[in-house]
Write a protein that holds these residues in place. Structure first.
Motif, short mmCIF file in Angstrom:
data_model
loop_
_atom_site.label_atom_id
_atom_site.label_comp_id
_atom_site.label_asym_id
_atom_site.label_seq_id
_atom_site.Cartn_x
_atom_site.Cartn_y
_atom_site.Cartn_z
N SER A 55 0.87 -1.19 0.00
CA SER A 55 0.00 0.00 0.00
C SER A 55 0.90 1.23 0.00
CB SER A 55 -0.88 0.02 1.24
OG SER A 55 -0.10 0.35 2.37
N PRO A 56 0.47 2.32 -0.71
CA PRO A 56 1.34 3.49 -0.83
C PRO A 56 1.81 4.02 0.52
CG PRO A 56 -0.54 3.70 -2.30
CD PRO A 56 -0.77 2.46 -1.49
N ARG A 57 0.94 4.00 1.54
CA ARG A 57 1.33 4.56 2.84
C ARG A 57 2.47 3.76 3.46
NH1 ARG A 57 -1.52 3.82 7.48
NH2 ARG A 57 -0.55 5.06 9.12
N TYR A 58 2.30 2.45 3.41
CA TYR A 58 3.30 1.56 3.99
C TYR A 58 4.60 1.62 3.17
CZ TYR A 58 4.81 -2.62 6.48
OH TYR A 58 5.48 -3.51 7.25
N GLN A 59 4.43 1.73 1.84
CA GLN A 59 5.61 1.81 0.98
C GLN A 59 6.43 3.06 1.29
OE1 GLN A 59 3.37 1.33 -2.61
NE2 GLN A 59 4.06 -0.78 -2.89
N ASP A 60 5.70 4.19 1.44
CA ASP A 60 6.40 5.44 1.77
C ASP A 60 7.17 5.28 3.07
OD1 ASP A 60 5.57 6.68 -0.42
OD2 ASP A 60 4.02 7.90 0.53
N GLN A 61 6.52 4.60 4.02
CA GLN A 61 7.14 4.43 5.33
C GLN A 61 8.46 3.64 5.20
OE1 GLN A 61 4.14 2.88 7.95
NE2 GLN A 61 5.67 2.59 9.54
N ILE A 62 8.42 2.54 4.43
CA ILE A 62 9.66 1.74 4.40
C ILE A 62 10.73 2.37 3.51
CG2 ILE A 62 8.53 -0.43 5.05
CD1 ILE A 62 9.03 -1.50 2.33
N TRP A 63 10.34 3.27 2.58
CA TRP A 63 11.35 3.96 1.76
C TRP A 63 11.92 5.18 2.48
CZ3 TRP A 63 14.12 3.29 -2.65
CH2 TRP A 63 13.80 2.17 -3.43
N GLU A 64 11.22 5.61 3.56
CA GLU A 64 11.63 6.87 4.20
C GLU A 64 13.09 6.84 4.65
OE1 GLU A 64 9.99 7.92 7.96
OE2 GLU A 64 10.23 10.06 7.57
#
Ligand SMILES: Cc1cc2nc3c(=O)[nH]c(=O)nc-3n(C[C@H](O)[C@H](O)[C@H](O)COP(=O)(O)OP(=O)(O)OC[C@H]3O[C@@H](n4cnc5c(N)ncnc54)[C@H](O)[C@@H]3O)c2cc1C
Length: 468
Positions: free
Chosen positions: A317-326
């Motif tokens: 999910s985009p939210r989770y993806q953003d979190q792990i790429w942060e």
């Protein structure tokens, strides 16, 4: 050797761009004195903000007439000093030329002005189901013109390639002020010398891009990211090689070691997952067919588990993806927070040589008593090597760097690589160019520069020192 910009020249610059787009007071020129390389600082004598390619051409002609240095500036996110006016002169700020002129959905091409921020183009095309893959981590502030000049890459280069693979046309001003066009909305082009590819990666020394045509892809429907912790970095790196040997083509394979994770944990608000890991791989897979994407990421997951991975976290999910790429996206800034003084180099080696490169970097770190943080694009062999100063004394730190940096570059070259994968040579790497290129290759480059820019006024002092 170069003429100083005097009041008469300032008047003429003002006539070209309009008084409101001419900056000449010292305090307003501060913004143009640096790029993201903290060690370089040089004030220009003036800055101009043209609105058209015709105005850029008129400014470059003026520079030829009076013999003052002139250089283009995009987002100023370069890290090798490319946009720093080391010989003074006039900075041409592309910031006003920021229009997306056309998104041609039928031919899957876009035409933009060179001052468009990369992320703005990406978002605009994605709204139409299209995709512009090059994704430098600075994409929220770098410009397409700067990307062209540096041939910027990014994590997705593993599968999709770099800026050069997407630009199909350019309108540019050559160093004597001629406006040229090469290419367009063309998939193929074999017309004479490829001036477009000469300009790409030329670090603003052979021309100033005003208008750029890029090809687009269909936006992949599915994207899945995997965050994979390893108990030691050797096993992480071996798993990257195993993935590539199996002919799998993830979109991105990024690598961070324990030191990166520790720094991120200190600096970032959000907790870093798997904080006890010795290394993380961050792998992205994309595609249109859910079964194929699932098969691919499962195969990658199995290889990593067989290779010793401790766990796998799947983010779709985009939210989770953003979190792990942060953690990865902010790494450069996180490192800067703990050590504002640092030296950052990017080297590239054949992908299968990454383990040897990282091992060699460890030896250099131990040999010179330095602190090195190495991370980056494991999937394409491009590693960012950061030498942290922290509270070391300046003089001995610099002395150690004087030995360690050429040793790093020689190691990359011995492994079949070179001294820059994406950041260019600029000012900071020019003394090392002979380590990577033989004298005839450097002479050929200088001949091209001399032929196009006999007065040597376009972005002087970049790639090579100025001829005396
Ligand atoms: C946090 C961070 C992350 C980064 N991540 C990446 C990454 O993942 N991949 C990567 O490749 N780089 C990365 N970079 C480096 C940098 O963002 C790229 O080199 C980028 O392409 C520079 O674009 P810019 O518009 O900021 O150019 P600038 O810094 O303004 O200029 C760079 C050079 O391009 C020339 N130039 C600018 N505009 C033009 C033009 N219109 N025509 C001709 N020459 C021009 C300048 O004269 C200069 O020589 C990163 C930098 C930072 C700070």
């Amino acid at each position: 050797m170069f003429k100083t910009i005097d009041n008469e020249i300032l008047k003429r610059i003002g006539e070209i761009v309009g008084e409101s787009n001419l900056l000449s007071r010292e305090e307003r020129l501060e913004d143009y004195a640096r790029d993201e390389n903290a060690s370089l600082y040089a004030l220009p004598e003036a800055a101009a903000r043209p609105g058209t390619i015709g105005e850029i051409a008129a400014l470059v002609k003026l520079a030829n007439r009076y013999r003052f240095p002139v250089l283009a500036r995009g987002g100023g996110t370069g890290v090798t000093g490319g946009a720093v006016p080391v010989h003074g002169g006039l900075v041409i700020d592309l910031g006003r030329m920021n229009r997306i002129l056309e998104i041609d959905e039928d031919s899957m091409m876009a035409v933009v002005e060179a001052g468009v921020i990369t992320e703005n183009l990406q978002k605009a095309v994605e709204e139409k189901g299209l995709f512009y893959p090059p994704d430098p981590a600075s994409l929220d502030s770098c410009f397409l013109g700067g990307n062209l000049a540096e041939d910027a890459g990014g994590p997705r280069a593993v599968k999709y390639g770099v800026t050069r693979d997407y630009i199909t046309g350019v309108e540019a001003v050559l160093p004597q002020g001629e406006i040229i066009g090469y290419g367009g909305k063309l998939v193929k082009n074999a017309t004479g010398y490829n001036l477009l590819h000469l300009l790409i990666g030329s670090e603003g020394t052979l021309g100033i891009a005003g208008r750029i045509t890029v090809r687009l892809l269909a936006k992949p429907k599915i994207r899945v990211d995997l965050l994979i912790p390893f108990p030691d970095y050797d096993r992480a790196v071996e798993s990257v090689a195993a993935i590539l040997r199996r002919r799998l083509t993830p979109t991105a394979i990024e690598f961070m070691d324990r030191k990166c994770l520790e720094i991120s944990r200190q600096v970032l608000d959000n907790p870093v997952p798997f904080e006890d890991a010795a290394a993380h791989l961050l792998i992205e897979v994309d595609g249109d067919d859910p079964d194929r994407v699932e098969k691919e990421y499962e195969a990658i997951g199995e290889i990593c588990l067989e290779g010793g991975a401790a766990d796998i976290r799947v983010a779709d999910s985009p939210r989770y993806q953003d979190q792990i790429w942060e953690t990865r996206r902010k790494l450069r800034d996180s490192i800067k927070t703990v050590s504002p003084a640092k030296l950052s180099q990017d080297v590239v080696v054949p992908r299968m040589k990454i383990a040897e490169l990282l091992g060699g970097i460890g030896n250099i770190e131990a040999k010179y008593g330095l602190e090195i943080i190495a991370y980056g694009h494991a999937g394409d062999g491009n590693v960012h090597v950061n030498f942290l100063k922290r509270n070391r004394e300046e003089a001995p730190w610099r002395k150690a760097l004087d030995k360690a940096v050429p040793e790093l570059f020689s190691l990359a070259v011995e492994l079949g690589g070179t001294i820059s994968g994406e950041h260019g040579i600029g000012v900071t790497k020019q003394k090392y160019l002979p380590l990577a290129l033989n004298p005839d290759a450097i002479a050929a480059m200088r001949t091209i520069k001399k032929a196009l820019d006999p007065a040597g006024i376009l972005n002087p002092g970049k790639i090579f020192p100025v001829d005396k």
